[in-house]
Structures are given as C-alpha cells and as structure tokens.
Design an enzyme around this catalytic site. Sequence first.
Site, PDB file in Angstrom:
ATOM      1  N   THR A   1      -9.094  21.261  23.751  1.00 53.29           N
ATOM      2  CA  THR A   1      -7.787  21.186  23.371  1.00 53.29           C
ATOM      3  C   THR A   1      -7.815  21.446  21.711  1.00 53.29           C
ATOM      4  O   THR A   1      -6.874  22.208  21.223  1.00 53.29           O
ATOM      5  CB  THR A   1      -7.372  19.472  23.305  1.00 53.29           C
ATOM      6  OG1 THR A   1      -7.379  19.169  24.723  1.00 53.29           O
ATOM      7  CG2 THR A   1      -5.989  19.196  22.685  1.00 53.29           C
TER       8      THR A   1
ATOM      9  N   LYS B   1      -3.848  23.677  12.097  1.00 49.39           N
ATOM     10  CA  LYS B   1      -4.281  23.577  10.855  1.00 49.39           C
ATOM     11  C   LYS B   1      -3.854  25.009  10.288  1.00 49.39           C
ATOM     12  O   LYS B   1      -3.381  25.265   8.927  1.00 49.39           O
ATOM     13  CB  LYS B   1      -5.897  23.310  10.564  1.00 49.39           C
ATOM     14  CG  LYS B   1      -6.022  22.081  10.054  1.00 49.39           C
ATOM     15  CD  LYS B   1      -6.229  20.852  11.178  1.00 49.39           C
ATOM     16  CE  LYS B   1      -4.631  20.426  11.518  1.00 49.39           C
ATOM     17  NZ  LYS B   1      -4.820  19.362  12.414  1.00 49.39           N
TER      18      LYS B   1
ATOM     19  N   THR C   1     -14.124  15.688  29.862  1.00 54.01           N
ATOM     20  CA  THR C   1     -12.760  16.381  30.178  1.00 54.01           C
ATOM     21  C   THR C   1     -11.581  16.210  29.361  1.00 54.01           C
ATOM     22  O   THR C   1     -10.499  16.900  29.700  1.00 54.01           O
ATOM     23  CB  THR C   1     -12.412  15.782  31.753  1.00 54.01           C
ATOM     24  OG1 THR C   1     -12.524  14.260  31.910  1.00 54.01           O
ATOM     25  CG2 THR C   1     -13.338  16.533  32.857  1.00 54.01           C
TER      26      THR C   1
ATOM     27  N   HIS D   1     -16.392  17.004 -13.621  1.00 55.77           N
ATOM     28  CA  HIS D   1     -15.188  17.125 -14.496  1.00 55.77           C
ATOM     29  C   HIS D   1     -14.632  18.565 -14.847  1.00 55.77           C
ATOM     30  O   HIS D   1     -15.580  19.207 -15.248  1.00 55.77           O
ATOM     31  CB  HIS D   1     -15.167  16.275 -15.855  1.00 55.77           C
ATOM     32  CG  HIS D   1     -13.968  16.544 -16.373  1.00 55.77           C
ATOM     33  ND1 HIS D   1     -12.876  15.649 -16.079  1.00 55.77           N
ATOM     34  CD2 HIS D   1     -13.661  16.995 -17.349  1.00 55.77           C
ATOM     35  CE1 HIS D   1     -11.872  15.665 -17.084  1.00 55.77           C
ATOM     36  NE2 HIS D   1     -12.144  16.788 -17.945  1.00 55.77           N
TER      37      HIS D   1
END
Lengths: 47, 460
Positions: B41, B51, B142, B439
């Site tokens: 899936t 996505k 499954t 940073h």
Amino acid sequence: GGHVMPAAARVAAQNQVNPSQVSGTGPGGRVLKEDVQQALSKPAASA
Amino acid sequence: MADFDLVVIGGGPAGYTGAIRAAQLGKKVAIIEVEKKLGGTCLRVGCIPSKALLESSHLYEASSHGFKDRGIVVGDVKLDLPAMLTHKSKVVDTLAGGLDGLMKKHKITRLAGQGRIDGPGKVVVDGAEPKTLTTDAILIATGSQPSTLPNVVLDGNLVGSSTEALAFDAVPKHLVVIGAGYIGLELGTVWRRLGSKVTVLEFLDRILPGMDSEIAADALKIFKKQGLEFRLGTKVTGVKTTTNGCEVQIDGAEPVVCDRVLVAVGRKPNTDKLGLETVKVETDKRGFIPVNEHYQTAAKNVFAVGDVIGGAMLAHKAEEEAVACVEHLYTGYGHVNYGAIPGVVYTEPEIGTVGKTEDQLKEAGIPYRKGTFPFAANGRARASGTTEGRVKMLAHKDTDRILGVHIIGAHAGELIAEAVAAIEFGATSEDIARCSHAHPTLAEAMKEAALSVDGRTLNM
C-alpha cells in the site's frame, strides 16, 4: 544503573545480563553498549 | 527439509523489510505478493504517491500565489494534471524497481500470486499455476485496505478511497472528505491546492484524533485559513450517487452536494483468503490477528506484523515490527519501542509528533513541564517565509526526561527525528538544550523549546 541505551539493551538481552545490574558510565549514569561489553568481559561476580 | 526457512506473505514495508532482514541473517526466504509491484500500500497507493502529489501541488500553489512577494514574477501558471500524475507514477515505478533489485541482491525468491496458508509449514501461491511451498516459518504481512461507513459504498469512482483520490483524472469542483485524520487532510490539501472546493466532514468535534489536542487546534486554524472547509461534529449517514455527482447525507442537516467523495475513516486488516483456519488462528473482533510480544500468532511458527496486527498503521511501525520479529526468531533478541515511533502529517505546514500527548499525561496523572517555541521567532523560518507553527516539548516535572514532542511547522517530519532519538536515548530537555544546533536552522526551535521547559529561552 541509569537509563539503558538501545544497543546496550540488545547486547545485554543476548547475553542474559540484567542491564539494571550494569553500572552505566554514560551521561547521567546511562548504561552504554561498552558498559555491557565491559561487564561481560569480567568473570561473573557472585551475587 | 523445507523449501524455505521463511515464507513472507505480503510485499509491503513489513513484508519486504522482514524478508531482507531474514536474508541478512543467512536464511532462505521467499516473498509472495498478489500485486504486480512490490512495495505494498505504502509504495503503490499510499505514502509515496501521496507525498509526490503533496510536493507537486505545493509547488503549483506556491508558484501561482506565493512567489510575487519574494520578487519572482511568473506569467500564468497552468496545471498539467496528466503530467503531474505521470511524475507520481514514475516515482512509484522507480522505487518498485528498486525493491525488485533488493530482492535479487539478497537472493530472496519472489513469487507472484495470492499467498494462502495450507496447514502448518505449508503455503500455497494461488496464481496462474498454483504451487505449494514448504517452510519452517511463515510471516504474515498482508496489510490493510480502506474501510468505510454504513450506507457508504466505495464504488471506486465517484465515492472512493485514498486510492482513487491519488488518481482523479480531473480536478473535482467540490470534493467532500469524510474523516479528518491524516489521510483525509493530506489528500484534501492536494486537491484544494489544485483548485477544488474541499469540505471535510468529521464526526468528532476536533481534527486529527489521537494527536496532541493543542497542536490539532493550531492545525485546524491554519487549514481553515488555507481554504479547507470543516464541519466538525457531523455524522454522515449515507452517500447517494446521482447522474451529476454525489449527495452526502448528514444526520440532522441538509445533504452536501458534491462531485466526488473521499472516504477516509480508517483502514481494516486484510485476512481474507489467508487460510488462517488451517493453522487454527482466529482474528479478534476488529479483524486483526492477535500476536504475543514476539509477534507470534496462536500457531507456533506463524508470525504476523504490520497493519494486519493493528496498532498505529504506519509504514515505519510495520518495518520495525518485521525486523524485531525476524531478529527475535533467528537471534533471540528483537525489540520495538512503541513509545518512540513518530507520526507525521505531510500537509504544509507538516505535523510531527512522538511520545505522549499532553492529554495522555494529564489523564495518566504524570507531572510534567511544558516548553514551546514558535517558528515566528526563528530566523531561518523568517528567511524562508515559513513562520507558522511551533515546537512543543513535554518533560517529566521531577526527572526532566522528555516524554513527548509535538511540532507543527515546515519540515516538522524531518525535525521530529531529533526528538525520536532523544526519547529513545532517555534524554532530558536539558540534554537537548545543551546540544549545539546549527544557526540558522529550523532545528534551533527544538533547542529553544527545550530551553523553554526550564523557562529560559534565549531568543524570545
């Protein structure tokens, strides 16, 4: 001992060591993989 | 001697990961998959295609509306939906091809057909030419399929599941999404960006059930501002299709007329045709296969992992279970820390979450301290123009150990990884606060949220 790190938990379980009996040298007493390896290399301590 | 050490039924994240790990441990492994492509899936009709469409639709929306105030002027932006869908399909095909390669690399026997258990140590592959395999152990992986509501029939066309909503051949004028969980919100967002009016109907009085309620409330405000319409506390009693489209019937209100319906109310386990009765394994009330802490079913050498055993239906949860199951079987040690499995909603902004929610801590009576830091006060977020959202950290009041981290903001799905590692390593909020963070990065918001647990943020 302190919090047991994930890899330390694996080494301990496969060698039937109770990780809470291992003294941790990591930050805040965390039990590191190397601490368990160290404990295994020593002769078994009497309880 | 049996043909195989391990036969895996199901080629999704649980199945192929379990197969690879077993092969790495020197075992002779077969994997059976009913679909042409491996990947299950997640790869075929789930994580990966969604996505791809989320990213493409985000680019479309950003180029249509978001570029001007950054000094980028484009002409008319047009949508080529077939090309967008082709890109998505190519991504899926490439990754599926990669999985075929991985199976070869690990010398895993790949069999096409419906896998069916036929008594202890026996698995039948029901394909064009059925064949029977003998094996020492069986791993059931499954997976699951979309479920629906009473009186709502998934017709695979106008009334569909996520599978159909990943492949609409035209942008719906009005899409109704039933269910405000992550699947409904992600796909609702895709089609809203591409031009649909999207109405989300949710039975509960909140969105994203199970997630931290403060973060879910932030999300609701942001999604509304983006143009998604919400009707919470709304019970859908049925869906009728007409020649022109659909009519969604609602308890105590006028029906909602639309041209497409996405039913995203949950997923149910796949155990049909699996032959569980031949090894005396029964499913529970909800259809899941019960397992013990080592993923062993009621039958000795039959194991099950992933969506089919229930719990959080997440690809990475399934993968962790498969590895732990196989490692325990062959090495004697395997472990999944369910307290450190992240959940991510891939909308914009993203939502990333791990550990306990504030609601769970309150309910369990665990004393905690809370730190939050808004991305609006983060330099990198300002520069990128992604100032919505915040990082919220929950730590134990006495020990300072991190119990949960919840993020809403750009790249939250990437940022949450630091919190997962922190929780897995038993870190405190002070530990994170004392780690150097580059940073300017969004990750600094994690550091500041950690500082905020102790009331000493530096940049707010």
